[in-house]
Write a protein that holds these residues in place. Structure first.
Motif, PDB file in Angstrom:
ATOM      1  N   VAL A 286       8.287  -1.824  -0.823  1.00  0.00           N
ATOM      2  CA  VAL A 286       9.576  -1.084  -0.348  1.00  0.00           C
ATOM      3  C   VAL A 286      10.535  -1.216  -1.435  1.00  0.00           C
ATOM      4  CG1 VAL A 286      11.270  -0.646   1.257  1.00  0.00           C
ATOM      5  CG2 VAL A 286       8.729  -1.068   2.100  1.00  0.00           C
ATOM      6  N   ALA A 287      11.127  -2.309  -1.799  1.00  0.00           N
ATOM      7  CA  ALA A 287      12.214  -2.662  -2.725  1.00  0.00           C
ATOM      8  C   ALA A 287      11.869  -1.844  -4.171  1.00  0.00           C
ATOM      9  CB  ALA A 287      12.267  -4.184  -3.156  1.00  0.00           C
ATOM     10  N   LEU A 288      10.265  -1.793  -4.401  1.00  0.00           N
ATOM     11  CA  LEU A 288      10.280  -1.093  -5.863  1.00  0.00           C
ATOM     12  C   LEU A 288      10.692   0.246  -5.862  1.00  0.00           C
ATOM     13  CD1 LEU A 288       6.648  -2.581  -6.664  1.00  0.00           C
ATOM     14  CD2 LEU A 288       8.770  -2.530  -8.293  1.00  0.00           C
ATOM     15  N   ARG A 289      10.264   0.979  -4.723  1.00  0.00           N
ATOM     16  CA  ARG A 289      10.617   2.446  -4.640  1.00  0.00           C
ATOM     17  C   ARG A 289      12.360   2.454  -4.294  1.00  0.00           C
ATOM     18  NH1 ARG A 289       6.506   4.014  -6.632  1.00  0.00           N
ATOM     19  NH2 ARG A 289       4.554   4.579  -5.527  1.00  0.00           N
ATOM     20  N   GLU A 290      12.977   1.511  -3.709  1.00  0.00           N
ATOM     21  CA  GLU A 290      14.336   1.589  -3.467  1.00  0.00           C
ATOM     22  C   GLU A 290      14.993   1.324  -4.801  1.00  0.00           C
ATOM     23  OE1 GLU A 290      14.886  -0.249   1.154  1.00  0.00           O
ATOM     24  OE2 GLU A 290      15.266  -1.542  -0.614  1.00  0.00           O
ATOM     25  N   GLN A 291      14.438   0.643  -5.824  1.00  0.00           N
ATOM     26  CA  GLN A 291      15.142   0.500  -7.183  1.00  0.00           C
ATOM     27  C   GLN A 291      14.769   1.601  -8.120  1.00  0.00           C
ATOM     28  OE1 GLN A 291      17.006  -2.061  -8.329  1.00  0.00           O
ATOM     29  NE2 GLN A 291      17.236  -2.536  -6.148  1.00  0.00           N
ATOM     30  N   GLY A 292      13.834   2.736  -7.557  1.00  0.00           N
ATOM     31  CA  GLY A 292      13.652   3.772  -8.537  1.00  0.00           C
ATOM     32  C   GLY A 292      12.336   3.755  -9.296  1.00  0.00           C
ATOM     33  N   PHE A 293      11.558   2.774  -8.894  1.00  0.00           N
ATOM     34  CA  PHE A 293      10.060   2.721  -9.590  1.00  0.00           C
ATOM     35  C   PHE A 293       9.417   3.825  -9.093  1.00  0.00           C
ATOM     36  CE2 PHE A 293       5.678   1.355  -9.833  1.00  0.00           C
ATOM     37  CZ  PHE A 293       5.623   1.104 -11.255  1.00  0.00           C
ATOM     38  N   THR A 294       8.703   4.770 -10.090  1.00  0.00           N
ATOM     39  CA  THR A 294       8.028   5.942  -9.989  1.00  0.00           C
ATOM     40  C   THR A 294       6.553   5.890 -10.177  1.00  0.00           C
ATOM     41  OG1 THR A 294       8.529   6.771 -11.981  1.00  0.00           O
ATOM     42  CG2 THR A 294       9.892   7.390 -10.445  1.00  0.00           C
ATOM     43  N   GLY A 295       6.239   4.649 -10.624  1.00  0.00           N
ATOM     44  CA  GLY A 295       4.816   4.455 -11.035  1.00  0.00           C
ATOM     45  C   GLY A 295       4.001   4.188  -9.659  1.00  0.00           C
TER      46      GLY A 295
ATOM     47  N   ASP B   7       8.123  -0.971  10.476  1.00  0.00           N
ATOM     48  CA  ASP B   7       8.444   0.419  10.709  1.00  0.00           C
ATOM     49  C   ASP B   7       8.822   0.997   9.270  1.00  0.00           C
ATOM     50  OD1 ASP B   7       9.474   2.653  11.351  1.00  0.00           O
ATOM     51  OD2 ASP B   7      11.353   1.969  11.902  1.00  0.00           O
ATOM     52  N   VAL B   8       7.518   1.167   8.451  1.00  0.00           N
ATOM     53  CA  VAL B   8       7.621   1.631   7.123  1.00  0.00           C
ATOM     54  C   VAL B   8       6.754   2.906   7.062  1.00  0.00           C
ATOM     55  CG1 VAL B   8       6.952   1.193   4.567  1.00  0.00           C
ATOM     56  CG2 VAL B   8       8.163  -0.571   6.034  1.00  0.00           C
ATOM     57  N   ASP B   9       7.163   3.765   6.417  1.00  0.00           N
ATOM     58  CA  ASP B   9       6.150   5.176   6.240  1.00  0.00           C
ATOM     59  C   ASP B   9       5.797   4.973   4.911  1.00  0.00           C
ATOM     60  OD1 ASP B   9       5.088   7.539   6.001  1.00  0.00           O
ATOM     61  OD2 ASP B   9       6.466   8.476   6.812  1.00  0.00           O
ATOM     62  N   PHE B  10       4.689   4.226   4.871  1.00  0.00           N
ATOM     63  CA  PHE B  10       3.985   4.200   3.471  1.00  0.00           C
ATOM     64  C   PHE B  10       3.611   5.195   2.714  1.00  0.00           C
ATOM     65  CE2 PHE B  10       3.144  -0.054   5.723  1.00  0.00           C
ATOM     66  CZ  PHE B  10       3.848  -0.809   5.261  1.00  0.00           C
ATOM     67  N   GLU B  11       3.094   6.186   3.432  1.00  0.00           N
ATOM     68  CA  GLU B  11       2.634   7.409   3.078  1.00  0.00           C
ATOM     69  C   GLU B  11       3.679   8.408   2.335  1.00  0.00           C
ATOM     70  OE1 GLU B  11       0.223  11.535   3.800  1.00  0.00           O
ATOM     71  OE2 GLU B  11       0.417   9.944   5.336  1.00  0.00           O
ATOM     72  N   ALA B  12       5.141   8.213   2.784  1.00  0.00           N
ATOM     73  CA  ALA B  12       6.090   8.929   2.429  1.00  0.00           C
ATOM     74  C   ALA B  12       6.585   8.141   1.171  1.00  0.00           C
ATOM     75  CB  ALA B  12       7.182   8.863   3.389  1.00  0.00           C
ATOM     76  N   LEU B  13       6.632   6.884   1.250  1.00  0.00           N
ATOM     77  CA  LEU B  13       7.205   6.239   0.060  1.00  0.00           C
ATOM     78  C   LEU B  13       5.878   6.030  -1.249  1.00  0.00           C
ATOM     79  CD1 LEU B  13       8.699   3.069   1.723  1.00  0.00           C
ATOM     80  CD2 LEU B  13       9.880   4.843   0.686  1.00  0.00           C
ATOM     81  N   GLY B  14       4.919   6.805  -0.907  1.00  0.00           N
ATOM     82  CA  GLY B  14       3.797   6.827  -1.754  1.00  0.00           C
ATOM     83  C   GLY B  14       3.192   5.541  -2.374  1.00  0.00           C
ATOM     84  N   ILE B  15       3.207   4.548  -1.227  1.00  0.00           N
ATOM     85  CA  ILE B  15       2.482   3.274  -1.447  1.00  0.00           C
ATOM     86  C   ILE B  15       1.060   3.254  -0.935  1.00  0.00           C
ATOM     87  CG2 ILE B  15       2.809   0.772  -0.658  1.00  0.00           C
ATOM     88  CD1 ILE B  15       5.693   1.050  -0.222  1.00  0.00           C
TER      89      ILE B  15
ATOM     90  N   GLN C 216      14.220 -11.677   1.182  1.00  0.00           N
ATOM     91  CA  GLN C 216      15.133 -11.904  -0.134  1.00  0.00           C
ATOM     92  C   GLN C 216      14.370 -11.716  -1.331  1.00  0.00           C
ATOM     93  OE1 GLN C 216      17.902 -11.480   0.673  1.00  0.00           O
ATOM     94  NE2 GLN C 216      18.110 -11.855   2.869  1.00  0.00           N
ATOM     95  N   GLY C 217      13.311 -12.618  -1.443  1.00  0.00           N
ATOM     96  CA  GLY C 217      12.723 -12.650  -2.894  1.00  0.00           C
ATOM     97  C   GLY C 217      12.155 -11.561  -3.451  1.00  0.00           C
ATOM     98  N   PRO C 218      11.577 -10.470  -2.563  1.00  0.00           N
ATOM     99  CA  PRO C 218      11.008  -9.219  -3.032  1.00  0.00           C
ATOM    100  C   PRO C 218      12.107  -8.447  -3.763  1.00  0.00           C
ATOM    101  CG  PRO C 218      10.070 -10.005  -1.066  1.00  0.00           C
ATOM    102  CD  PRO C 218      11.137 -10.696  -1.127  1.00  0.00           C
ATOM    103  N   ARG C 219      13.302  -8.725  -3.339  1.00  0.00           N
ATOM    104  CA  ARG C 219      14.381  -7.663  -3.904  1.00  0.00           C
ATOM    105  C   ARG C 219      14.590  -8.213  -5.536  1.00  0.00           C
ATOM    106  NH1 ARG C 219      18.341  -8.509   1.193  1.00  0.00           N
ATOM    107  NH2 ARG C 219      17.034  -7.052   2.871  1.00  0.00           N
ATOM    108  N   THR C 220      14.371  -9.526  -5.496  1.00  0.00           N
ATOM    109  CA  THR C 220      14.474 -10.093  -7.019  1.00  0.00           C
ATOM    110  C   THR C 220      13.771  -9.538  -7.881  1.00  0.00           C
ATOM    111  OG1 THR C 220      15.992 -11.858  -6.275  1.00  0.00           O
ATOM    112  CG2 THR C 220      14.854 -12.152  -8.513  1.00  0.00           C
ATOM    113  N   VAL C 221      12.526  -9.524  -7.453  1.00  0.00           N
ATOM    114  CA  VAL C 221      11.260  -9.138  -8.044  1.00  0.00           C
ATOM    115  C   VAL C 221      11.096  -7.880  -8.370  1.00  0.00           C
ATOM    116  CG1 VAL C 221       8.607  -8.801  -7.964  1.00  0.00           C
ATOM    117  CG2 VAL C 221       9.517 -11.113  -7.177  1.00  0.00           C
ATOM    118  N   ALA C 222      11.526  -6.892  -7.461  1.00  0.00           N
ATOM    119  CA  ALA C 222      11.782  -5.495  -7.791  1.00  0.00           C
ATOM    120  C   ALA C 222      12.659  -5.363  -8.861  1.00  0.00           C
ATOM    121  CB  ALA C 222      12.022  -4.471  -6.320  1.00  0.00           C
ATOM    122  N   VAL C 223      13.899  -5.885  -8.580  1.00  0.00           N
ATOM    123  CA  VAL C 223      14.934  -5.523  -9.890  1.00  0.00           C
ATOM    124  C   VAL C 223      14.404  -5.995 -11.097  1.00  0.00           C
ATOM    125  CG1 VAL C 223      17.120  -6.367 -10.623  1.00  0.00           C
ATOM    126  CG2 VAL C 223      16.932  -5.587  -8.302  1.00  0.00           C
TER     127      VAL C 223
END
Length: 417
Positions: free
Chosen positions: A34-43, A76-84, A306-313
């Motif tokens: 989720v954090a990757l998408r929030e950070q703008g990752f498009t891959g 409560d995550v819409d994985f399909e909408a996020l392209g995950i 918390q850790g995933p936010r650092t990884v995504a950034v």
């Protein structure tokens, strides 16, 4: 691997990754995706989970799910909408960093960047595997198997008076079961808290109608009974084992990723592993804390959040040349047991002074640990305001006045030196 060797491991860099694969679909894995998408990752983002269920949160398992008050705890995550892309019911088997390839039950999965978030797995009771009526409480399936046991109000023996043992005993008593907790140490939470802090918690068991047997080991488990090392036989319609957890990293054998003494991935301050293009987050990884001057291995929900936010950034920032983010949080966790809300923030090892706020025999109290007059950690029982203020004080590192701190009527933020 020493800290110096770990810091000299190959650094992550190069072109923007096109494919990120996350191994593990628990809190840390889901939040990374989720954090990757929030950070703008498009891959491409692929999330691989060993369990067949939709990814879910674990804390409700020992509470609402176990007692039948909830059917599950799916995120409560819409994985399909996020392209995950979800690949569930698919266990990871091995890693080949030189080839950028993850081996799974469904075949090889290539990656540009891999995030290992496989969490931890419970320690099993020696000699009890395969014995009918012996349970763990780690997964949704575990909770579903235990729910009818509680509904039938069996006599239950819990092995281990740690956090999970206390939470399960609480739920079992609420369901009307007779509960005995067996603990090898002389007190509950022996591995987590100092003697003088854990000792008052022993009374909570009796208050809840739970029999607590300390200095006691299990000799063997039989059908319908637990035999203790002194020969005592405890009737047991079910046995629940809660004697700790270990990082789920056995599948990394031969990969070149360096592991610590408990099998944890030795990540650096940016949550890189010791091989290129691999990060590690959550229960399966430790990280060096400049705040506390030691490496921390934190098996709690907030760390997995918390850790995933650092990884995504850091993944998204690779291509821009920005300085990588450092992960050095104030650890935090909570537990609900025997009608009490227990919260902990910080890391008390290395503290040189302990200050009580309130009477530990009462319903609400806090204990604070100081290091060089600064708040290093606190445990709050029924005092959520102390926890909230204390966490901010730990982060800021302001000096505290021990005399003011000891006054439970004074707000913690008003006890600065």
């Amino acid at each position: 691997m020493s800290e110096q060797t770990q810091e000299s491991a190959p650094r992550q860099g190069g072109p923007a990754p096109r494919r990120v694969v996350v191994a593990g679909a628990g809190m840390a894995g889901v939040q990374t995706a989720v954090a990757l998408r929030e950070q703008g990752f498009t891959g491409t983002v692929t999330l691989i989970g060993a369990e067949p269920h939709q990814p879910y949160d674990r804390p409700p398992l020992s509470k609402a799910v176990l007692l039948g008050k909830a059917e599950g705890s799916a995120f409560d995550v819409d994985f399909e909408a996020l392209g995950i892309e979800l690949r569930l019911g698919c266990e990871v088997l091995g890693l080949h960093p030189a080839d950028h390839r993850l081996d799974t039950e469904a075949g090889p999965v290539p990656y540009d960047v891999l995030v290992v978030a496989t969490g931890a797995e419970p320690v099993r009771l020696p000699g009890a595997e395969g014995v009918a009526g012996v349970h763990l409480l780690r997964t949704l399936d575990d909770a579903e198997r235990l729910r009818p046991v509680l509904a039938r109000q069996h006599d239950i023996v819990v092995v281990g008076a740690g956090w999970i043992g206390a939470e399960f005993a609480t739920a079992a008593r609420e369901a009307g079961c007779a509960v005995t907790v067996v603990e090898a140490a002389d007190r509950p939470l022996a591995g987590a808290l100092p003697d003088e802090v854990a000792a008052p918690m022993a009374a909570w068991y009796a208050d809840a109608g739970v029999q607590l047997r300390t200095h006691t080991r299990v000799a063997r488990v039989e059908s319908g009974a637990v035999v203790l090392d002194d020969g005592t036989r405890l009737p047991a319609g079910a046995v629940v084992v809660g004697i700790g957890a270990r990082p789920a990293t056995a599948w990394l054998a031969g990969s070149g990723i360096v592991l610590g003494a408990q099998g944890e991935i030795l990540a650096d301050e940016h949550l890189h592993a010791s091989v290129p293009d691999v990060y590690a987050v959550g229960d399966c990884a430790s990280f060096p804390s400049a705040r506390y001057g030691e490496r921390l291995l934190v098996h709690h929900w907030d760390n997995a959040l918390q850790g995933p936010r650092t990884v995504a950034v850091n993944i998204v920032g690779r291509a821009t040349g920005q300085a990588p983010a450092v992960y050095d949080p104030v650890p935090y966790f909570w537990s609900e047991q025997f009608g009490r809300f227990v919260q902990y923030a910080g890391h008390h090892a290395g503290a040189d002074r302990m200050v009580w706020r309130g009477d530990p025999s009462g319903p609400a109290w806090t204990v604070c640990w100081l290091r060089d007059t600064r708040l290093a950690a606190l445990l709050a029982v029924g005092r959520p305001r102390d926890l909230a203020q204390g966490r901010r004080l730990i982060e800021s590192g302001v000096p505290m006045d021990p005399l003011l701190l000891a006054d439970p009527a004074r707000p913690l933020k008003a006890a600065t030196a």
